[in-house]
Design a protein around this motif. Sequence first.
Motif, PDB file in Angstrom:
ATOM      1  N   VAL A  17       0.849  -1.201   0.000  1.00  9.24           N
ATOM      2  CA  VAL A  17       0.000   0.000   0.000  1.00  9.24           C
ATOM      3  C   VAL A  17       0.881   1.246   0.000  1.00  9.24           C
ATOM      4  CG1 VAL A  17      -1.799   1.245   1.259  1.00  9.24           C
ATOM      5  CG2 VAL A  17      -1.798  -1.238   1.249  1.00  9.24           C
ATOM      6  N   ASN A  18       0.574   2.169  -0.901  1.00  2.03           N
ATOM      7  CA  ASN A  18       1.363   3.405  -0.958  1.00  2.03           C
ATOM      8  C   ASN A  18       0.787   4.469  -0.013  1.00  2.03           C
ATOM      9  OD1 ASN A  18      -0.830   4.612  -2.308  1.00  2.03           O
ATOM     10  ND2 ASN A  18       0.207   4.718  -4.283  1.00  2.03           N
ATOM     11  N   ARG A  19       1.389   5.646  -0.017  1.00  2.02           N
ATOM     12  CA  ARG A  19       0.982   6.728   0.890  1.00  2.02           C
ATOM     13  C   ARG A  19      -0.469   7.160   0.680  1.00  2.02           C
ATOM     14  NH1 ARG A  19       6.059   7.821  -0.903  1.00  2.02           N
ATOM     15  NH2 ARG A  19       7.695   8.011   0.672  1.00  2.02           N
ATOM     16  N   ASP A  20      -0.992   6.942  -0.521  1.00  2.00           N
ATOM     17  CA  ASP A  20      -2.366   7.332  -0.837  1.00  2.00           C
ATOM     18  C   ASP A  20      -3.378   6.246  -0.524  1.00  2.00           C
ATOM     19  OD1 ASP A  20      -1.462   9.830  -1.835  1.00  2.00           O
ATOM     20  OD2 ASP A  20      -1.001   8.892  -3.772  1.00  2.00           O
ATOM     21  N   GLY A  21      -2.911   5.135   0.086  1.00  2.00           N
ATOM     22  CA  GLY A  21      -3.816   4.048   0.429  1.00  2.00           C
ATOM     23  C   GLY A  21      -4.182   3.166  -0.749  1.00  2.00           C
ATOM     24  N   ARG A  22      -3.409   3.273  -1.831  1.00  2.00           N
ATOM     25  CA  ARG A  22      -3.658   2.452  -3.017  1.00  2.00           C
ATOM     26  C   ARG A  22      -2.706   1.255  -3.020  1.00  2.00           C
ATOM     27  NH1 ARG A  22      -7.107   4.843  -6.444  1.00  2.00           N
ATOM     28  NH2 ARG A  22      -6.268   4.024  -8.384  1.00  2.00           N
ATOM     29  N   LYS A  67      12.518  -0.269   1.398  1.00  2.00           N
ATOM     30  CA  LYS A  67      11.470   0.628   0.896  1.00  2.00           C
ATOM     31  C   LYS A  67      10.087   0.239   1.408  1.00  2.00           C
ATOM     32  CE  LYS A  67      14.291   2.983  -1.730  1.00  2.00           C
ATOM     33  NZ  LYS A  67      14.758   4.290  -1.287  1.00  2.00           N
ATOM     34  N   VAL A  68      10.040  -0.747   2.322  1.00  2.00           N
ATOM     35  CA  VAL A  68       8.753  -1.188   2.865  1.00  2.00           C
ATOM     36  C   VAL A  68       8.854  -1.364   4.375  1.00  2.00           C
ATOM     37  CG1 VAL A  68       8.067  -2.369   0.723  1.00  2.00           C
ATOM     38  CG2 VAL A  68       9.240  -3.659   2.519  1.00  2.00           C
ATOM     39  N   THR A  69       7.704  -1.295   5.018  1.00  2.00           N
ATOM     40  CA  THR A  69       7.623  -1.627   6.434  1.00  2.00           C
ATOM     41  C   THR A  69       6.403  -2.524   6.642  1.00  2.00           C
ATOM     42  OG1 THR A  69       7.645  -0.761   8.692  1.00  2.00           O
ATOM     43  CG2 THR A  69       6.308   0.446   7.101  1.00  2.00           C
ATOM     44  N   LEU A  70       6.567  -3.552   7.465  1.00  2.00           N
ATOM     45  CA  LEU A  70       5.479  -4.487   7.717  1.00  2.00           C
ATOM     46  C   LEU A  70       4.422  -3.824   8.591  1.00  2.00           C
ATOM     47  CD1 LEU A  70       4.342  -7.388   7.496  1.00  2.00           C
ATOM     48  CD2 LEU A  70       5.649  -7.931   9.560  1.00  2.00           C
ATOM     49  N   PHE A 107       4.439   0.986   1.539  1.00  4.04           N
ATOM     50  CA  PHE A 107       5.501   1.343   0.600  1.00  4.04           C
ATOM     51  C   PHE A 107       6.041   2.705   0.993  1.00  4.04           C
ATOM     52  CE2 PHE A 107       6.592   3.047  -3.779  1.00  4.04           C
ATOM     53  CZ  PHE A 107       7.770   2.338  -3.885  1.00  4.04           C
ATOM     54  N   LEU A 108       7.332   2.766   1.281  1.00  7.68           N
ATOM     55  CA  LEU A 108       7.974   3.995   1.739  1.00  7.68           C
ATOM     56  C   LEU A 108       8.677   4.741   0.618  1.00  7.68           C
ATOM     57  CD1 LEU A 108       9.618   2.460   4.944  1.00  7.68           C
ATOM     58  CD2 LEU A 108       7.395   3.613   4.764  1.00  7.68           C
ATOM     59  N   GLY A 109       8.784   4.103  -0.537  1.00 13.37           N
ATOM     60  CA  GLY A 109       9.555   4.670  -1.641  1.00 13.37           C
ATOM     61  C   GLY A 109       8.729   5.533  -2.569  1.00 13.37           C
ATOM     62  N   GLU A 110       9.294   5.744  -3.736  1.00 15.94           N
ATOM     63  CA  GLU A 110       8.654   6.502  -4.812  1.00 15.94           C
ATOM     64  C   GLU A 110       8.350   5.532  -5.957  1.00 15.94           C
ATOM     65  OE1 GLU A 110       7.936   9.612  -4.243  1.00 15.94           O
ATOM     66  OE2 GLU A 110       9.057   9.628  -2.369  1.00 15.94           O
ATOM     67  N   ASP A 111       7.479   5.946  -6.866  1.00 16.84           N
ATOM     68  CA  ASP A 111       7.151   5.075  -7.996  1.00 16.84           C
ATOM     69  C   ASP A 111       8.410   4.648  -8.759  1.00 16.84           C
ATOM     70  OD1 ASP A 111       4.526   5.332  -7.239  1.00 16.84           O
ATOM     71  OD2 ASP A 111       3.846   6.240  -9.116  1.00 16.84           O
ATOM     72  N   SER A 112       9.419   5.499  -8.778  1.00 17.26           N
ATOM     73  CA  SER A 112      10.656   5.164  -9.492  1.00 17.26           C
ATOM     74  C   SER A 112      11.409   3.999  -8.832  1.00 17.26           C
ATOM     75  CB  SER A 112      11.571   6.391  -9.575  1.00 17.26           C
ATOM     76  OG  SER A 112      11.881   6.857  -8.273  1.00 17.26           O
ATOM     77  N   ASP A 113      11.046   3.635  -7.588  1.00 10.86           N
ATOM     78  CA  ASP A 113      11.653   2.485  -6.912  1.00 10.86           C
ATOM     79  C   ASP A 113      11.022   1.170  -7.351  1.00 10.86           C
ATOM     80  OD1 ASP A 113      13.491   3.940  -5.265  1.00 10.86           O
ATOM     81  OD2 ASP A 113      11.776   4.565  -4.044  1.00 10.86           O
ATOM     82  N   VAL A 114       9.953   1.236  -8.123  1.00  8.91           N
ATOM     83  CA  VAL A 114       9.305   0.037  -8.665  1.00  8.91           C
ATOM     84  C   VAL A 114       9.895  -0.237 -10.039  1.00  8.91           C
ATOM     85  CG1 VAL A 114       7.126  -0.994  -9.429  1.00  8.91           C
ATOM     86  CG2 VAL A 114       7.163   0.513  -7.416  1.00  8.91           C
ATOM     87  N   ASP A 115      10.339  -1.481 -10.251  1.00  5.75           N
ATOM     88  CA  ASP A 115      10.903  -1.875 -11.542  1.00  5.75           C
ATOM     89  C   ASP A 115      10.496  -3.320 -11.810  1.00  5.75           C
ATOM     90  OD1 ASP A 115      12.318  -2.402 -13.839  1.00  5.75           O
ATOM     91  OD2 ASP A 115      14.293  -2.264 -12.896  1.00  5.75           O
ATOM     92  N   ILE A 116       9.468  -3.501 -12.644  1.00  5.90           N
ATOM     93  CA  ILE A 116       8.967  -4.854 -12.913  1.00  5.90           C
ATOM     94  C   ILE A 116       9.822  -5.602 -13.927  1.00  5.90           C
ATOM     95  CG2 ILE A 116       6.597  -4.328 -12.231  1.00  5.90           C
ATOM     96  CD1 ILE A 116       5.918  -4.134 -15.270  1.00  5.90           C
TER      97      ILE A 116
END
Length: 163
Positions: A17-22, A67-70, A107-116
């Motif tokens: 879940v990101n900062r926006d709850g998505r 970049k994550v916390t449980l 998710f504590l990071g930014e979208d740029s930290d995602v790399d599929i």
Amino acid sequence: MSKADLPYRPCAGVMLVNRDGRVFVGQRVDSTLEAWQMPQGGIDPGEDALTAAIRELGEETGVAPDKVTLVAEAPDEFYYDLPDDLFGKVWQGKWRGQRQRWFLFRFLGEDSDVDIDTAHKEFRAWRWADPSDLPTMIVPFKKALYEAVLTAFQPHLAASETR
């Protein structure tokens, strides 16, 4: 061998879940369906579910552990059976479905930290989705599972909306 004779594949799932709850969802590379799913994968022999969840998250999304916390672990395992048209065709026919441990991570990071585009590429596309949309986005045979995961994490999702 009948489906009832086979065990369930041990698996870990991640609701990120990101900062926006998505919630992070991806479209599988091995499917032409428009279905989206959260990261998940098998638990290796000798591996605990949390370690597997963090490993799978990295393998599927490129998101590093720092970049994550449980936030929470679902209190129960969730199960699903493969539909008849997939039974015997996936996982070399060794499993009837999956038994899954689910974890909610912030998710504590930014979208740029995602790399599929990872070494274990599983997704061809990704996006952030509203949690309430998840059951309608997944393949139909996993809908009840996603509803159960949402129910398990609902108290934490509601809290995250108000931050």
